[in-house]
Structure formats: C-alpha cells, structure tokens
Design a protein around this motif. Structure first.
Motif, PDB file in Angstrom:
ATOM      1  N   ALA A   1       0.779  -1.244   0.128  1.00  0.00           N
ATOM      2  CA  ALA A   1      -0.280  -0.139   0.170  1.00  0.00           C
ATOM      3  C   ALA A   1       0.939   1.337   0.042  1.00  0.00           C
ATOM      4  CB  ALA A   1      -1.006   0.003   1.291  1.00  0.00           C
ATOM      5  N   TYR A   2       1.870   1.418   0.594  1.00  0.00           N
ATOM      6  CA  TYR A   2       2.982   2.236   0.699  1.00  0.00           C
ATOM      7  C   TYR A   2       3.467   2.357  -0.587  1.00  0.00           C
ATOM      8  CZ  TYR A   2       6.469   5.482   2.489  1.00  0.00           C
ATOM      9  OH  TYR A   2       7.438   6.428   2.789  1.00  0.00           O
ATOM     10  N   ALA A   3       3.877   1.487  -1.313  1.00  0.00           N
ATOM     11  CA  ALA A   3       4.374   1.337  -2.359  1.00  0.00           C
ATOM     12  C   ALA A   3       3.517   2.032  -3.568  1.00  0.00           C
ATOM     13  CB  ALA A   3       4.919  -0.100  -2.984  1.00  0.00           C
ATOM     14  N   VAL A   4       2.185   1.807  -3.351  1.00  0.00           N
ATOM     15  CA  VAL A   4       1.263   2.397  -4.294  1.00  0.00           C
ATOM     16  C   VAL A   4       1.117   4.084  -3.844  1.00  0.00           C
ATOM     17  CG1 VAL A   4      -1.347   2.405  -4.792  1.00  0.00           C
ATOM     18  CG2 VAL A   4      -0.083   0.347  -4.455  1.00  0.00           C
ATOM     19  N   GLU A   5       1.275   4.296  -2.779  1.00  0.00           N
ATOM     20  CA  GLU A   5       1.287   5.844  -2.223  1.00  0.00           C
ATOM     21  C   GLU A   5       2.402   6.368  -2.918  1.00  0.00           C
ATOM     22  OE1 GLU A   5       1.763   7.945   2.001  1.00  0.00           O
ATOM     23  OE2 GLU A   5       0.328   6.117   1.901  1.00  0.00           O
ATOM     24  N   CYS A   6       3.520   5.632  -2.929  1.00  0.00           N
ATOM     25  CA  CYS A   6       4.677   6.341  -3.498  1.00  0.00           C
ATOM     26  C   CYS A   6       5.036   6.283  -4.897  1.00  0.00           C
ATOM     27  CB  CYS A   6       6.104   5.726  -2.996  1.00  0.00           C
ATOM     28  SG  CYS A   6       6.183   5.748  -1.006  1.00  0.00           S
ATOM     29  N   GLY A   7       3.757   5.621  -5.716  1.00  0.00           N
ATOM     30  CA  GLY A   7       4.141   5.604  -7.081  1.00  0.00           C
ATOM     31  C   GLY A   7       4.797   4.710  -7.669  1.00  0.00           C
ATOM     32  N   ILE A   8       5.146   3.701  -6.887  1.00  0.00           N
ATOM     33  CA  ILE A   8       5.979   2.506  -7.519  1.00  0.00           C
ATOM     34  C   ILE A   8       4.916   1.473  -8.132  1.00  0.00           C
ATOM     35  CG2 ILE A   8       7.889   0.678  -6.732  1.00  0.00           C
ATOM     36  CD1 ILE A   8       8.553   2.816  -4.473  1.00  0.00           C
ATOM     37  N   ARG A   9       3.782   1.440  -7.781  1.00  0.00           N
ATOM     38  CA  ARG A   9       2.879   0.510  -8.216  1.00  0.00           C
ATOM     39  C   ARG A   9       1.641   0.952  -8.423  1.00  0.00           C
ATOM     40  NH1 ARG A   9       3.732  -5.326  -7.910  1.00  0.00           N
ATOM     41  NH2 ARG A   9       1.460  -5.485  -8.443  1.00  0.00           N
ATOM     42  N   GLU A  10       0.939   0.448  -9.300  1.00  0.00           N
ATOM     43  CA  GLU A  10      -0.374   0.817  -9.752  1.00  0.00           C
ATOM     44  C   GLU A  10      -1.524   0.240  -8.648  1.00  0.00           C
ATOM     45  OE1 GLU A  10      -1.556   2.971 -12.101  1.00  0.00           O
ATOM     46  OE2 GLU A  10       0.704   3.321 -12.408  1.00  0.00           O
ATOM     47  N   ASP A  11      -1.034  -1.021  -8.211  1.00  0.00           N
ATOM     48  CA  ASP A  11      -2.104  -1.881  -7.278  1.00  0.00           C
ATOM     49  C   ASP A  11      -1.313  -2.473  -6.373  1.00  0.00           C
ATOM     50  OD1 ASP A  11      -0.531  -3.475  -8.768  1.00  0.00           O
ATOM     51  OD2 ASP A  11      -2.112  -5.134  -8.923  1.00  0.00           O
ATOM     52  N   ASN A  12      -2.167  -3.140  -5.632  1.00  0.00           N
ATOM     53  CA  ASN A  12      -1.640  -3.709  -4.156  1.00  0.00           C
ATOM     54  C   ASN A  12      -1.868  -5.268  -4.396  1.00  0.00           C
ATOM     55  OD1 ASN A  12      -1.032  -5.005  -1.793  1.00  0.00           O
ATOM     56  ND2 ASN A  12      -1.957  -3.483  -0.647  1.00  0.00           N
ATOM     57  N   PRO A  13      -0.765  -6.102  -4.826  1.00  0.00           N
ATOM     58  CA  PRO A  13      -0.922  -7.561  -5.242  1.00  0.00           C
ATOM     59  C   PRO A  13      -1.393  -8.324  -4.119  1.00  0.00           C
ATOM     60  CG  PRO A  13       1.361  -7.162  -4.910  1.00  0.00           C
ATOM     61  CD  PRO A  13       0.666  -5.708  -5.074  1.00  0.00           C
ATOM     62  N   VAL A  14      -1.479  -7.742  -2.775  1.00  0.00           N
ATOM     63  CA  VAL A  14      -1.781  -8.759  -1.770  1.00  0.00           C
ATOM     64  C   VAL A  14      -3.294  -8.828  -1.460  1.00  0.00           C
ATOM     65  CG1 VAL A  14      -1.567  -9.031   0.892  1.00  0.00           C
ATOM     66  CG2 VAL A  14       0.332  -8.015  -0.508  1.00  0.00           C
ATOM     67  N   HIS A  15      -3.894  -7.419  -1.956  1.00  0.00           N
ATOM     68  CA  HIS A  15      -5.461  -7.518  -1.968  1.00  0.00           C
ATOM     69  C   HIS A  15      -6.200  -8.576  -2.618  1.00  0.00           C
ATOM     70  CE1 HIS A  15      -5.887  -2.843  -1.058  1.00  0.00           C
ATOM     71  NE2 HIS A  15      -4.996  -3.381  -0.157  1.00  0.00           N
ATOM     72  N   GLY A  16      -6.726  -9.097  -1.881  1.00  0.00           N
ATOM     73  CA  GLY A  16      -7.809 -10.555  -2.320  1.00  0.00           C
ATOM     74  C   GLY A  16      -7.011 -11.797  -2.135  1.00  0.00           C
TER      75      GLY A  16
END
Length: 180
Positions: A135-150
């Motif tokens: 989630a922090y990686a998404v916040e930092c703009g490193i990822r578009e999504d969180n692969p852990v969700h789901g």
C-alpha cells in the motif's frame, strides 16, 4: 541531458520502480520509524510493533520475496509466499544451524536466540504487514495496485476467554464504581 530531449525525472521514476522488495522494506521501515506510516487509528506505530515488523521482514518477507522488484510482484507470488510461510519454509533456529555446522554457540547477549517459526498465524500477520508495505508502494507511485489485496489468508482463530471468579469480581466492582 534536457537539451538532448532526455527527461531526468522519467529516469528517476524508472529507477524507483525498479527497487527490490528487500530495499523497499528498508524504505518502509525508515518511514515507519519517523512516524510517516500510521495505524488504522491514525497513530504512529508503537515501538513493539516496529520490532515485530522488523522480525517479519527479516525472517519471512526478505528471504522469499526480497530479490524480486516491487513492480514485478504478482498475486501468484503472494499466494506462493503465504503457502511457504504457512508450511514453515521460512522457519529457522540459529543455534541449531550453528551447531549443525560443527561450530560452538556463543552470543554476546544471554537471550539473543530467536527461533523463527512459520504457520498459519505467522503467515496471516506477515501477509497483513506485506499488504501495508505494498500500500505504501502504491502511495509512493512505485506500483499501480496492491498485489496482496484479495489474497487468501488463514483465518485467525477466535478464542473464548473464561474469566476467573476474582476477575469477575474486579469487573463487577469497576462497573459499580462507574455507575456511582
């Protein structure tokens, strides 16, 4: 560089997106220690929680996912991570490892032995931390999504707590005091 039509910001963004999970965990921990990562209630994480996070990162996340780039981690990688931790693939006993090599076990601190275990509970808690890291990686703009969700995690076991008679008396006294 700009005169040649190059975009230094794009290069920097590309470099940030190429960061490994191990390196990004260090970034996450630094942000946590300075209070940038907050709990659900909006408070900085407690020292004891940070200590637990460090252990989960060092003993479970880094050994399994550390070399992968943050942007390349997939839901399948997360499912495999959970399975490894659940079955104890990340478990270790430093003293046993040293003795198995035929070396003697001596430490500077009397209680410096940490026995790392896996299991469903460890996998669930570590996956929760991993979700926060992504989630922090998404916040930092490193990822578009969180692969852990789901991701499918083991359910935590709810336990019934039976109170002793003296505990019930203390609760009754506290309630009576509140009422008065």
């Amino acid at each position: 560089r700009v005169d040649n039509g190059e975009d230094p910001q794009e290069e920097l963004t590309g470099h940030r997106k190429a960061i490994t999970v191990a390196d990004f965990c260090d970034v996450y921990l630094a942000a946590t220690k300075r209070g940038a990562i907050r709990t659900r209630r909006g408070r900085p994480k407690a020292e004891s929680t940070i200590y637990s996070d460090i252990g989960r990162i060092q003993h479970h996340i880094k050994p399994v996912l550390g070399k992968k780039r943050v942007r390349d981690v997939t839901k399948r990688d997360i499912a495999e991570f959970i399975a490894k931790v659940e079955r104890g693939a990340t478990a270790k006993d430093p003293k046993a490892e040293v003795l198995a090599r035929g070396e003697s076990w001596k430490t500077e601190k009397a209680k410096s032995r940490t026995i790392v275990k896996g299991g469903a509970g460890t996998a669930a808690r570590t996956t929760g931390l991993l979700s926060g890291i992504f989630a922090y990686a998404v916040e930092c703009g490193i990822r578009e999504d969180n692969p852990v969700h789901g991701a499918k995690r083991a359910k935590s076991r709810k336990r019934d707590v039976l109170l002793m008679p003296n505990e019930l008396q203390r609760i009754g006294a506290a309630l009576a005091k509140l009422e008065a």
